[in-house]
Enzyme design. Sequence first.
Site, mmCIF file in Angstrom:
data_model
loop_
_atom_site.group_PDB
_atom_site.id
_atom_site.type_symbol
_atom_site.label_atom_id
_atom_site.label_comp_id
_atom_site.label_asym_id
_atom_site.label_seq_id
_atom_site.Cartn_x
_atom_site.Cartn_y
_atom_site.Cartn_z
ATOM 1 C CG ASN A 133 -1.576 1.321 1.499
ATOM 2 O OD1 ASN A 133 -1.868 2.038 0.551
ATOM 3 N ND2 ASN A 133 -1.836 1.654 2.745
ATOM 4 N N GLY A 134 0.850 1.997 -1.079
ATOM 5 C CA GLY A 134 1.695 3.188 -1.159
ATOM 6 C C GLY A 134 2.211 3.383 -2.573
#
Length: 615
Positions: A101-102
């Site tokens: 996530n990112g």
Amino acid sequence: MCGIVGYIGHREAYPIVIKGLKRLEYRGYDSAGVMLYDGTDLKISKTKGKVSDLEARSQQEITTNGTIGMGHTRWATHGVPNDVNSHPHLSNSGNLAIIHNGIIENYEPLKKELIKRGYTFTSDTDTEVLVNLIEDVQKKDGLKLGKAVQVALNQVVGAYAICVFDKNKPDEIVVARLGSPLAIGVGESEYFIASDASPFIEYTSNAIYLEDEEMAIVRLHKPLKIRKIKDDSLVDPYVQELQMNLEQIEKGGYDHFMLKEIYEQPNVIKDTYRGRLHASTGLIQMAGVEDNLEKFLNADRILIIACGTSWHAGLVAEYIIEEFARIPVEVEYASEFRYRNPIITPKDVVIAISQSGETADTLAAIKLAKEKGAFVFGVCNVVGSSISRETNGGAYTHAGPEIGVASTKAFTTQITVLTMIALRLAKAKGTLSNSDYFRYLQELELIPEKVAEALHSNTISKEIAEIYKDASNCLYLGRGYNFPVALEGALKLKEISYIHAEGYPAAEMKHGPIALIDEKMPVVVIAPKQGHYDKIVSNIQEIKSRSGKIIAIVTKGDVQVKELADHVIEIPETSDALSPLITTIPLQLLSYHIAVLRGCNVDQPRNLAKSVTVE
Ligand code: M6R
């Protein structure tokens, strides 16, 4: 802005991962994937679409047994939502699997370098670059997984919460965080990993929240070791007792989370002021404010930074703080503030407002304000979130988990906190008369009852929604304290029903938007009895004489607007300053019903995600 889940322990991982992903779908829902390890092999299934699509597909595609698993629900940043770009991603050898996530900002040069070294890529994602970088480090330097992840992350620029699994070391998952949240649930001989605690709430109430630039090797039957990614120093794990319960994160009989959250408002507003507001004694006690009272009182100005609905709450606060406490207030979009070299001094107090506490722009704006010496106070809902940790002090809104992408209870509880701050400052500065001060305190205590009464507008809101559900455009007008409510009403409608809507200060209409008005244009006018009632009546007349369709939010018993408007929604009377807490309720309901009638996915509107952890 994705959701990640991992499990390592003695239970079957698949149901835990799938259920966890469903709870995290508020973070992104354009594709999803799962990885399981069954003791011999690593199995992956992934698909464009929602977690329910993944569930259907994975049960056909793989055997779902295994006590180690990871899953991902995606909000695309690099590469369109499709099966290939979905996570998990495998390294070229097929040994390593990653969920992320990112955003890895420097993925292009890293990818070029890896291609030169013979690596190939099947997806367009930055994540596939990261997993191959880890594999490359592992091979080149002969490192174990944890060390290889650490070395690789030191080459990376960007944000991440990751889980990495190596099938040659199948008793561990390596996790790390920078800029994206990551919680580890600690059970009996088992660990849960997730973007927030909701996926593991029924298994354990002990959680460790990784801080930025920390990583951990989550190993079966071993205590958790947390290290700093940069200098390898060990960090003492801080185990928190979770406050959340299962009921709070389920729909509880409502068709949608949004509706449930709208109806929760009387209770959560009470939770927000419980123990803080004492109307009978005239006390407001908020530890975060008391500890920093001098900072507020000596401030040259208060600067409010936020995004979306939280920014609208900030605008309401601007009116309230200036009126009550006579301190100059400016409200800025965090995304603009962070990139415009703003003038900030140590005499400024910055209030950062965020439901999730994870919004990337708000977080970056906070860091900038701190660098420039300002004192930063956070108003957050999610306990332990990045913003709540990054700020110098703060107050939680205590709204409980907000799952619907459209913010509802977050907005009203933010206003409640900000109103209490304004009143506390006014008391300290003596800028409100004693009688006004006590009156506001008493009125604030009555707000939950009035919100409950305003919820009776559900039926009429639904009837009006039937009439206007096919509109292409809609205007929202309000004045004074209710101008930000007009903006918020318009945002609610556009984000969940995809109808184009704009909010304006009612008097601005004649400077342009009035040209849009004809018999097809619904205009929602917020016209409570207090405030600039006569002025708004004139604005309504202007709309009527151009054949616009008027939906008016009026105080119970109103006569004048009733005669002019096509539809009226009555709300209980309260003072002008507190009216946004009430006027906003029918607007939430109206948007909700319109979206439902149009067949839209109310809780998960297209292209959106609950926490915007990318800029
Ligand atoms: O979590 P935050 O309050 O920082 O989120 C800010 C916005 O992303 C959020 O309010 C967004 O505008 C909502 N979808 C509005 O309903």
